[in-house]
Write a protein that holds these residues in place. Structure first.
Motif, PDB file in Angstrom:
ATOM      1  N   ASP A 111       0.852  -1.206   0.000  1.00 60.79           N
ATOM      2  CA  ASP A 111       0.000   0.000   0.000  1.00 60.79           C
ATOM      3  C   ASP A 111       0.877   1.242   0.000  1.00 60.79           C
ATOM      4  O   ASP A 111       1.987   1.235   0.526  1.00 60.79           O
ATOM      5  CB  ASP A 111      -0.913   0.035   1.227  1.00 60.79           C
ATOM      6  N   GLN A 112       0.350   2.302  -0.597  1.00 59.26           N
ATOM      7  CA  GLN A 112       1.090   3.566  -0.617  1.00 59.26           C
ATOM      8  C   GLN A 112       0.330   4.617   0.172  1.00 59.26           C
ATOM      9  O   GLN A 112      -0.894   4.623   0.202  1.00 59.26           O
ATOM     10  CB  GLN A 112       1.316   4.027  -2.056  1.00 59.26           C
ATOM     11  N   LEU A 113       1.100   5.476   0.814  1.00 61.53           N
ATOM     12  CA  LEU A 113       0.525   6.594   1.555  1.00 61.53           C
ATOM     13  C   LEU A 113       1.462   7.775   1.458  1.00 61.53           C
ATOM     14  O   LEU A 113       2.561   7.668   0.929  1.00 61.53           O
ATOM     15  CB  LEU A 113       0.246   6.201   3.014  1.00 61.53           C
ATOM     16  N   SER A 114       1.016   8.892   1.952  1.00 59.35           N
ATOM     17  CA  SER A 114       1.798  10.120   1.852  1.00 59.35           C
ATOM     18  C   SER A 114       2.189  10.597   3.249  1.00 59.35           C
ATOM     19  O   SER A 114       1.376  10.550   4.179  1.00 59.35           O
ATOM     20  CB  SER A 114       0.955  11.186   1.144  1.00 59.35           C
ATOM     21  N   CYS A 115       3.412  11.057   3.387  1.00 54.91           N
ATOM     22  CA  CYS A 115       3.870  11.590   4.664  1.00 54.91           C
ATOM     23  C   CYS A 115       3.192  12.936   4.905  1.00 54.91           C
ATOM     24  O   CYS A 115       3.267  13.826   4.055  1.00 54.91           O
ATOM     25  CB  CYS A 115       5.384  11.762   4.657  1.00 54.91           C
ATOM     26  N   PRO A 116       2.535  13.109   6.051  1.00 53.62           N
ATOM     27  CA  PRO A 116       1.870  14.384   6.328  1.00 53.62           C
ATOM     28  C   PRO A 116       2.841  15.551   6.542  1.00 53.62           C
ATOM     29  O   PRO A 116       2.476  16.708   6.375  1.00 53.62           O
ATOM     30  CB  PRO A 116       1.065  14.114   7.603  1.00 53.62           C
ATOM     31  N   GLU A 117       4.101  15.250   6.880  1.00 53.28           N
ATOM     32  CA  GLU A 117       5.087  16.308   7.129  1.00 53.28           C
ATOM     33  C   GLU A 117       5.766  16.792   5.851  1.00 53.28           C
ATOM     34  O   GLU A 117       5.803  17.974   5.559  1.00 53.28           O
ATOM     35  CB  GLU A 117       6.148  15.821   8.122  1.00 53.28           C
ATOM     36  N   CYS A 118       6.342  15.853   5.073  1.00 47.41           N
ATOM     37  CA  CYS A 118       7.135  16.266   3.909  1.00 47.41           C
ATOM     38  C   CYS A 118       6.423  15.990   2.577  1.00 47.41           C
ATOM     39  O   CYS A 118       6.877  16.444   1.531  1.00 47.41           O
ATOM     40  CB  CYS A 118       8.512  15.605   3.912  1.00 47.41           C
TER      41      CYS A 118
END
Length: 86
Positions: A22-29
């Motif tokens: 699964d792919q997700l996105s870093c909320p910080e960068c």
């Protein structure tokens, strides 16, 4: 908890809501991340989809070049057969 390999930010990931790959996105960068392990949860920077498409395109071009080479050889053979009349 997992950490972003790009910025080391702690990312809260529910191990029951994700699967390996699964792919997700870093909320910080904002980096695109891929789940590479579930126990413990580990994240790596996801490969760009554009890079995968480029690799596929290169393979297709190589196949086309191979086909062109075969056609050139066939044409050369035909020229050789007809030029030696005695």
């Amino acid at each position: 908890m997992a950490s972003c390999p790009e910025c080391d930010a702690e990312i809260e990931v529910d191990e029951f809501d994700v699967d390996k790959g699964d792919q997700l996105s870093c909320p910080e960068c904002g980096s695109n991340l891929e789940v590479t392990s579930l126990s413990p949860i580990e994240l790596e920077i996801a490969p760009d989809e554009d890079d995968e498409d480029d690799e596929d395109d290169l393979e297709d071009e190589d196949d086309d070049l191979d086909d062109d080479d075969d056609e050139d050889e066939d044409e050369d053979d035909a020229d050789d057969d007809g030029g030696w009349d005695e």
